[in-house]
Design an enzyme around this catalytic site. Structure first.
Site, PDB file in Angstrom:
ATOM      1  N   HIS A  74      -3.335  -4.135  -3.611  1.00 57.30           N
ATOM      2  CA  HIS A  74      -4.758  -4.652  -3.973  1.00 57.30           C
ATOM      3  C   HIS A  74      -5.474  -4.717  -5.276  1.00 57.30           C
ATOM      4  CE1 HIS A  74      -4.067  -4.217   0.548  1.00 57.30           C
ATOM      5  NE2 HIS A  74      -5.257  -5.303   0.688  1.00 57.30           N
ATOM      6  N   HIS A 103       7.609   6.279  -0.445  1.00 52.42           N
ATOM      7  CA  HIS A 103       6.325   6.862  -1.088  1.00 52.42           C
ATOM      8  C   HIS A 103       5.293   7.384  -0.199  1.00 52.42           C
ATOM      9  CE1 HIS A 103       3.479   7.357  -4.163  1.00 52.42           C
ATOM     10  NE2 HIS A 103       4.625   7.489  -5.017  1.00 52.42           N
ATOM     11  N   GLU A 156       4.222  11.081   0.233  1.00 51.09           N
ATOM     12  CA  GLU A 156       2.683  11.275   0.261  1.00 51.09           C
ATOM     13  C   GLU A 156       1.925  10.683   1.242  1.00 51.09           C
ATOM     14  OE1 GLU A 156       1.327   9.726  -3.593  1.00 51.09           O
ATOM     15  OE2 GLU A 156       2.865  10.949  -4.704  1.00 51.09           O
ATOM     16  N   HIS A 160      10.599  10.296  -8.095  1.00 45.25           N
ATOM     17  CA  HIS A 160      10.458  10.864  -6.815  1.00 45.25           C
ATOM     18  C   HIS A 160      11.945  11.054  -6.208  1.00 45.25           C
ATOM     19  CE1 HIS A 160       6.511  10.645  -6.335  1.00 45.25           C
ATOM     20  NE2 HIS A 160       6.186   9.451  -6.588  1.00 45.25           N
TER      21      HIS A 160
HETATM   22 CO    CO Z   1       4.612   8.460  -6.949  1.00 46.15          CO
END
Ligand code: CO
Length: 286
Positions: free
Chosen positions: A114, A172, A202, A234
């Site tokens: 966005h 993610h 997350e 990650h």
């Molecule tokens: Co990250």
């Protein structure tokens, strides 16, 4: 009287602007927009994406932008310059591009997407700059994308027949409402296979949420696959790291045999082709 002169002036100004606009030949450009990575091996994945887009549109220039400021600054310290989306668009306008289609290389339409959307839209119709911009949607945007991606995952990373193995994707995750794309993707996996699962670092579901499904399934082994464009921070740390809280360590502590796939999904043509199809739509809309 004063008013009349002013109107005349404005007409004159818009006439000369019209002439200028006509003398500017249309020039299309592509801007690929990613979060970015500072992992050198992961940047090779970007080369693969770059090659595929250039092959698809040999007559259109392909530019890149990184949204992550800390990554751009880290790379700057290594002498590597990368543009933010706003920098890239300003430069393209200055270089004479009249029509630019951006392609978000994100997985879901979350907050990163966005932000990118806002920036790309802001550069549409800038005086003496780009006349029109459009943007292609992220990897997972509709029913068809979800089906294509679930097919690709189940075919490319099958669960082993020799041992009772689960395949666990690490996405993610996001605090944005669009995090729902992750649990929704589980539905598409369920349609194809009982042994494929998705969790996030997350967002929702977390590893704990998936763990109960792994326990219930009586699995002995887990294959871990990053559900991300690149195998960067990650994948190396949260997924496969040796720290106690990595997914690998937590699964091993539970007695699972763990296999790691250290590959970003954008290394696969089938994944990049979904983004290419989204950019086709954005170029058509220019
Ligand atoms: Co990250």
């Amino acid at each position: 009287m004063k008013k009349l002169i002013l109107t005349g002036l404005i007409t004159l100004m818009s006439c000369s602007m019209g002439i200028n606009a006509q003398s500017n030949p249309p020039k299309k450009g592509i801007l690929l927009i990613t979060f970015g990575t500072s992992f050198p091996e992961a940047r090779k994945t970007f080369d693969h994406i770059d090659e595929m887009f250039k092959k698809q549109w040999p007559e259109v220039d392909v530019h890149w932008a990184y949204t992550a400021k800390f990554i751009r600054q880290k790379l700057k310290g290594q002498g590597i310059h990368t543009d933010s989306p706003a920098e890239a668009l300003a430069k393209m306008g200055e270089a004479g591009y009249t029509h630019v289609a951006g392609q978000s290389l994100h997985f879901i339409p979350g907050s990163e997407f966005h932000d990118v959307l806002k920036t790309v839209e802001a550069f549409s119709g800038i005086p003496k700059g780009i006349e029109k911009t459009t943007i292609g949607s992220p990897l997972l945007s509709d029913h068809q994308d979800m089906q294509r991606m679930a097919n690709f995952i189940c075919e490319t990373f099958p669960a082993s027949d020799n041992k009772k193995e689960a395949v666990l994707l690490m996405g993610h995750g996001s605090h944005h409402d669009a995090n729902v794309y992750y649990p929704a993707f589980q539905y598409y996996l369920d349609e194809l296979s009982p042994d494929h699962f998705i969790g996030t670092v997350e967002g929702f579901p977390l590893l704990d949420d998936v763990m109960s499904r792994l326990d219930a399934g009586g699995y002995q082994a887990v294959k871990l696959v990053p559900f991300m464009s690149v195998a960067g921070d990650h994948a190396h740390n949260d997924m496969a790291g040796n720290e106690q809280d990595s997914w690998k360590s937590q699964l091993e502590a539970k007695g699972f045999e763990v296999e790691i796939v250290m590959k970003g999904l954008a290394e696969y043509d089938e994944v990049v082709e979904i983004w290419i199809d989204h950019l086709k739509e954005a170029l058509d809309a220019l």
